[in-house]
Structures are given as C-alpha cells and as structure tokens.
Scaffold this motif. Structure first.
Motif, mmCIF file in Angstrom:
data_model
loop_
_atom_site.group_PDB
_atom_site.id
_atom_site.type_symbol
_atom_site.label_atom_id
_atom_site.label_comp_id
_atom_site.label_asym_id
_atom_site.label_seq_id
_atom_site.Cartn_x
_atom_site.Cartn_y
_atom_site.Cartn_z
ATOM 1 N N VAL A 32 -4.495 -20.467 39.805
ATOM 2 C CA VAL A 32 -3.508 -19.400 39.621
ATOM 3 C C VAL A 32 -3.894 -18.280 40.581
ATOM 4 C CG1 VAL A 32 -2.406 -17.839 37.986
ATOM 5 C CG2 VAL A 32 -3.237 -20.078 37.215
ATOM 6 N N ALA A 33 -3.078 -18.066 41.603
ATOM 7 C CA ALA A 33 -3.423 -17.167 42.704
ATOM 8 C C ALA A 33 -2.368 -16.088 42.856
ATOM 9 C CB ALA A 33 -3.555 -17.962 44.005
ATOM 10 N N SER A 34 -2.786 -14.985 43.478
ATOM 11 C CA SER A 34 -1.826 -13.910 43.726
ATOM 12 C C SER A 34 -2.040 -13.253 45.081
ATOM 13 C CB SER A 34 -1.911 -12.844 42.630
ATOM 14 O OG SER A 34 -3.164 -12.190 42.683
ATOM 15 N N MET A 141 -8.008 -17.336 40.036
ATOM 16 C CA MET A 141 -8.505 -17.029 41.369
ATOM 17 C C MET A 141 -8.699 -15.521 41.547
ATOM 18 S SD MET A 141 -8.797 -19.893 43.064
ATOM 19 C CE MET A 141 -8.622 -19.559 44.821
ATOM 20 N N PRO A 142 -9.632 -15.119 42.403
ATOM 21 C CA PRO A 142 -9.766 -13.692 42.704
ATOM 22 C C PRO A 142 -8.653 -13.232 43.632
ATOM 23 C CG PRO A 142 -11.274 -14.956 44.055
ATOM 24 C CD PRO A 142 -10.615 -15.939 43.117
ATOM 25 N N ALA A 161 -1.724 -25.038 43.509
ATOM 26 C CA ALA A 161 -1.726 -23.583 43.392
ATOM 27 C C ALA A 161 -0.418 -23.102 42.793
ATOM 28 C CB ALA A 161 -1.953 -22.940 44.756
ATOM 29 N N LEU A 162 -0.535 -22.225 41.806
ATOM 30 C CA LEU A 162 0.604 -21.534 41.218
ATOM 31 C C LEU A 162 0.492 -20.077 41.639
ATOM 32 C CD1 LEU A 162 3.009 -21.708 39.177
ATOM 33 C CD2 LEU A 162 1.364 -21.023 37.416
ATOM 34 N N VAL A 163 1.490 -19.565 42.337
ATOM 35 C CA VAL A 163 1.415 -18.228 42.920
ATOM 36 C C VAL A 163 2.127 -17.236 42.011
ATOM 37 C CG1 VAL A 163 1.923 -16.807 44.934
ATOM 38 C CG2 VAL A 163 1.345 -19.218 45.230
#
Length: 264
Positions: A32-34, A141-142, A161-163
């Motif tokens: 899980v990323a941003s 995720m960081p 990856a889920l953004v």
C-alpha cells in the motif's frame, strides 16, 4: 535489527515447522503506497486488512515505514515479539499477524538507519518472521521512493501495489511518482484508492468535497488502472487510529467502513 531474547518457556513454545515462506503459493502480497505522507495510507492498510480478515482470509501486515511506524499504535499492540527456534513470532491483534520496527523500540525512540540497515530489516521481516500460510500480506509502505521500495522490489518480485491518494492535484502528482517506482522495481500496480474523497455533513447529509475532486480518477487514468474506491473522510477513522480499535470494528456501518469492505 535483531529482536531481544524473549524465548517462551518450553511448555508454551509453539512448534515452528521449517522456515516459513511469506510468499505462500496461495497468497497475495500487496504494498500500500502513496509517495506522500498524510493521505491515510497506514489507516487504509490496517482497515483493509481487517476487511480481508472479515471475509475469512488469513492476513498479515508488515509495517515497512521504518522511520514513521504507526501500525502498532493503530492496532493497540504494546508487547514485544518473542523468538522461538530463531524465528520471530509476530504479535497478533484482531486476528491479524503483524510486524513493525516499533515493537523493538523503546517508547519515544527513533530509528537512525541508512540503506543497508533498512534492507536488512525488510529481509528479516520477510524471512525471519513465522507468517505461516497467509492469503494476503499487506505492506504499509513509507512515503517517498527510496530504499525500502527498492529493497521490497528485489525481495518480492511478484508483489502488487495499491496506490493511495487524496483528491488534491499535489497528492496525485506525488502518488504518480510512487507508482512509477513500484513498476520499475517489478511491482504491478493494481489500482488506485482515493482517500478522504469527500465528507458527508452530519447535519444535512450533503456531500462536501473538502479537498477538491478528481485526483483519484486522474491518477488512475494516467496509470491505466482502475479507480477501485473513493473513501469518505470520517472522524471515526481518526478516533480508531488513536485508540487502537480500528473503525472497521468500532463503527462497521459507517460509510468509510462500507467502502473499504467493498474495496476488499
């Protein structure tokens, strides 16, 4: 990062058969990323994990945000992991197995590590923790596009990856860079979640687009992936993170909880 020696008495020790593989044949690994902090990525990870668990799945969480770990507090976990046969037994809360550098830190402690130590920590989280057979492993995720993303890409070549973004254009642009890095390290981007998409007024029930509109849809279009969910902003989400009882459990009928359940 080696955990403290807290081996259980022999009568209480679980039997750990062999060296567990986090990438179990039947499991999915979703980062899980941003790219940007403050978009609710950690709360999304925790509540999505609970939604998966409520569907009857075996779920684990890796808190990969080494400098800004928050998963222990969000789940109300305060004990340190124990070790058995040189394997770390992950703490469990709400039937979720979890690991975080926060479990090994003193209260108020900070991490002062560079690339090689970050890579080693991720390696231990993946290889030295007894995860068992998971259906889903979520990785919080960081922010940014640095060492942890690169390490996880090399250690987990088949992960997804889920953004997560918010409606603002600034958040969308940063999230797009995070997605580009994910793809470069062999993580397949599976979709976009727009968090804090709107607020439902508690008085009149009208929708209020506090942070604008269109960021999630635009990001999904640029990445050529689906916009999987638009999660409304709710005070119960913040309250759950502060108390250690995620709002998927405390207020399961709230609009945000319903949206995350549909996302799962």
């Amino acid at each position: 990062m080696s955990p403290p020696d807290q081996t259980l008495p022999p009568s209480q020790q679980p039997r750990l058969a062999g060296r567990p593989a986090v990438s179990a044949r039947r499991g999915r690994i979703i980062a899980v990323a941003s790219g940007k902090g403050g978009v609710g990525k950690s709360s999304m990870t925790v509540n999505l994990a609970i939604a998966f668990q409520q569907l009857g799945l075996e779920v684990g969480i890796i808190d990969a945000d080494i400098y800004g770990f928050s998963v222990p507090g969000m789940l109300g976990i305060h004990q340190r992991p124990v070790t058995v046969d040189k394997m770390i037994v992950p703490p469990v809360a709400h039937n979720l197995k979890t690991i975080s550098i926060g479990y090994f830190m003193e209260e108020g402690g900070a991490v002062l590590w560079r690339g090689p130590m970050l890579h080693k920590a991720m390696q231990q989280f993946l290889q030295d923790v007894h995860w068992g057979d998971l259906d889903v492993l979520l990785i919080d995720m960081p922010p940014g596009t640095g060492d942890v993303a690169i390490s996880l890409g090399s250690l987990l070549p088949k992960s997804e990856a889920l953004v997560v973004t918010t409606p603002q254009a600034a958040a969308q642009r940063v999230a797009e860079r995070a997605a580009a890095v994910s793809e470069r390290v062999n993580m397949r981007v599976i979709g976009v979640v727009e968090n804090m998409a709107y607020r439902v007024c508690p008085c009149c029930g009208e929708r209020d687009d506090l942070f604008g509109t269109g960021g999630g849809e635009s990001l999904a279009s640029h990445l050529d992936v689906p916009l999987l969910a638009q999660i409304p902003l709710e005070s119960t989400l913040r309250e759950g993170g502060d108390t250690g009882l995620p709002f998927m459990l405390s207020t399961p009928d709230a609009p945000a909880a319903v949206a995350i359940r549909e996302l799962a």
